[in-house]
Design an enzyme around this catalytic site. Structure first.
Site, PDB file in Angstrom:
ATOM      1  N   GLY A   1       0.635  -1.511   0.375  1.00  0.00           N
ATOM      2  CA  GLY A   1      -0.137  -0.207   0.259  1.00  0.00           C
ATOM      3  C   GLY A   1       1.285   1.223   0.074  1.00  0.00           C
ATOM      4  O   GLY A   1       2.495   0.797  -0.403  1.00  0.00           O
TER       5      GLY A   1
ATOM      6  N   THR B   1       0.300  -1.843   8.519  1.00  0.00           N
ATOM      7  CA  THR B   1      -1.229  -2.339   8.469  1.00  0.00           C
ATOM      8  C   THR B   1      -1.024  -3.529   7.095  1.00  0.00           C
ATOM      9  O   THR B   1       0.147  -3.258   6.089  1.00  0.00           O
ATOM     10  CB  THR B   1      -2.736  -2.124   7.525  1.00  0.00           C
ATOM     11  OG1 THR B   1      -1.929  -0.784   7.003  1.00  0.00           O
ATOM     12  CG2 THR B   1      -3.419  -0.755   8.739  1.00  0.00           C
TER      13      THR B   1
ATOM     14  N   ASN C   1      -2.552  -4.965   3.613  1.00  0.00           N
ATOM     15  CA  ASN C   1      -3.389  -4.708   3.178  1.00  0.00           C
ATOM     16  C   ASN C   1      -4.108  -5.606   1.760  1.00  0.00           C
ATOM     17  O   ASN C   1      -3.265  -6.256   1.626  1.00  0.00           O
ATOM     18  CB  ASN C   1      -2.675  -3.307   2.700  1.00  0.00           C
ATOM     19  CG  ASN C   1      -2.460  -1.888   3.193  1.00  0.00           C
ATOM     20  OD1 ASN C   1      -3.691  -1.758   4.197  1.00  0.00           O
ATOM     21  ND2 ASN C   1      -1.248  -1.571   2.251  1.00  0.00           N
TER      22      ASN C   1
ATOM     23  N   GLU D   1      -7.348  -2.504   5.304  1.00  0.00           N
ATOM     24  CA  GLU D   1      -6.005  -2.852   5.900  1.00  0.00           C
ATOM     25  C   GLU D   1      -6.123  -2.812   7.791  1.00  0.00           C
ATOM     26  O   GLU D   1      -7.083  -2.567   8.801  1.00  0.00           O
ATOM     27  CB  GLU D   1      -6.075  -1.303   6.240  1.00  0.00           C
ATOM     28  CG  GLU D   1      -6.414  -0.210   4.939  1.00  0.00           C
ATOM     29  CD  GLU D   1      -5.487   1.366   4.678  1.00  0.00           C
ATOM     30  OE1 GLU D   1      -4.574   2.204   4.699  1.00  0.00           O
ATOM     31  OE2 GLU D   1      -6.521   2.045   4.714  1.00  0.00           O
TER      32      GLU D   1
ATOM     33  N   ARG E   1     -17.131   1.452  14.320  1.00  0.00           N
ATOM     34  CA  ARG E   1     -17.366   2.739  13.852  1.00  0.00           C
ATOM     35  C   ARG E   1     -16.936   3.022  12.863  1.00  0.00           C
ATOM     36  O   ARG E   1     -16.603   2.431  12.109  1.00  0.00           O
ATOM     37  CB  ARG E   1     -16.708   4.197  14.917  1.00  0.00           C
ATOM     38  CG  ARG E   1     -15.100   4.557  14.264  1.00  0.00           C
ATOM     39  CD  ARG E   1     -14.826   5.406  15.333  1.00  0.00           C
ATOM     40  NE  ARG E   1     -13.717   5.394  14.176  1.00  0.00           N
ATOM     41  CZ  ARG E   1     -12.654   5.274  13.264  1.00  0.00           C
ATOM     42  NH1 ARG E   1     -13.500   6.126  12.472  1.00  0.00           N
ATOM     43  NH2 ARG E   1     -10.758   5.658  13.093  1.00  0.00           N
TER      44      ARG E   1
END
Length: 323
Positions: A201, A212, A214, A259, A283
């Site tokens: 990424g 992360t 990805n 991610e 969220r």
């Protein structure tokens, strides 16, 4: 009986197909609780008669064949579906290619040529709403009426309800699109998961303190954009993690990307195929005015994800080995 989980395809030689098997028939997208009721019926039938039990399924999904230009959010691609089926205790799966020829095959020809002639089935389990053959003329009632004459035991399973709501692949897709992970998990009988290879990424996560892994999901994936508590599988290893699925509005608002930040993990994952199971919704995806605000939110997301995962220590789909 067969050993391991055997996959039979249209190209499998007749000599390699076990005769007399009991089959559970369906598209089995997601292998949810309704599908598992059909599978369990086939397993019971197989055990009662000392016969292997197989799933009969179709690829590509018939809906993709009939409506090639309409996006379809599949809960499980072919490989994931087979791994889920292998985890149910079935002896194998018959994967039938759904093409123009099969779409034009009459229900009677499908029964006599495919089920009896090629597979030599001794029993069939289906759901109450399963249809097959040209024009969807084949139905559970047709199988029930034909079964005694053909010497085939037929079991038709009623719909499965959760809180008076029928379990279906469509209902699960809707729940995932709304971020209702608990609802989807209940209907699936376990966490929904995706698999994919880790790609390179922009490497922004490293600068933020959150490197992360990805993964590019199918373009038709309709999972709600947002932050999730996830559990990651790499072979037999399991890792708790927090994941973002979306367009990264703070940075580029680009193509949707998954991610995943693995807690307490060090090492390279590029090219590795990971299974990512969705345990809880944290969220909605948000745009932040500053990098500091984003990092503070990521810290909070991680804390909430850890707590959610601690409450579900064993949550991971039951997957079998294909082949």
């Amino acid at each position: 009986m067969t050993t391991g989980f055997t996959v039979i395809r249209d190209t499998t030689p007749a000599a390699d197909i076990p005769r007399g098997a009991v089959v559970a028939m369906g598209n089995f997208d997601g292998v949810h609780l309704g599908h598992r009721a059909v599978i369990d019926a086939a397993l019971r039938m197989g055990r009662a008669h000392g016969k292997p039990a197989f799933a009969v399924t179709f690829e590509p999904h018939p809906r993709s064949f009939f409506s090639p230009n309409s996006p379809q959010f599949r809960l499980s691609d072919e490989t994931s579906k087979l791994r889920l089926l292998a985890g149910t205790g079935l002896d194998g799966a018959v994967v039938m290619t759904f093409d123009k020829t099969r779409a034009g095959t009459s229900a009677q020809d499908f029964i006599h040529h495919d089920l009896i002639g090629r597979l030599g089935v001794s029993g069939i389990a289906v759901g109450y709403d399963f249809h097959f053959g040209k024009g969807r003329a084949g139905s559970p009632s047709l199988l029930v009426s034909e079964g005694p004459r053909l010497g085939i035991e037929v079991d038709v399973q009623a719909h499965v309800d959760i809180e008076e709501r029928p379990v279906s692949s469509s209902a699960i897709r809707m729940a995932l699109a709304e971020g209702q992970i608990d609802e989807a998990t209940a209907m699936l009988g376990g966490p929904w998961f995706v698999s994919g290879a880790v790609i390179h990424g922009e490497k922004r996560g490293r600068d933020l303190g959150y490197p992360t892994a990805n993964i590019r999901l199918d373009k038709n994936c309709s999972l709600k954009h947002g932050i999730y508590a996830v559990r990651v599988g790499r072979g037999t290893d399991r890792f708790d993690a927090v994941a973002s699925f979306g367009r990264r509005p703070t940075f580029d608002n680009g193509a949707p990307l998954l991610e995943v930040f693995l807690f307490d993990f060090k090492g390279e994952l590029y090219g590795t195929v990971l299974d990512v199971a969705f345990i809880g919704f944290i969220r909605d995806e948000l745009k932040f005015d500053s990098i500091d605000a984003l990092i503070r939110q990521m810290d909070d997301d991680s804390t909430r994800a850890r707590a959610r995962l601690a409450a579900a220590p064993d949550a991971f789909p039951k997957l079998g080995v294909i082949g």
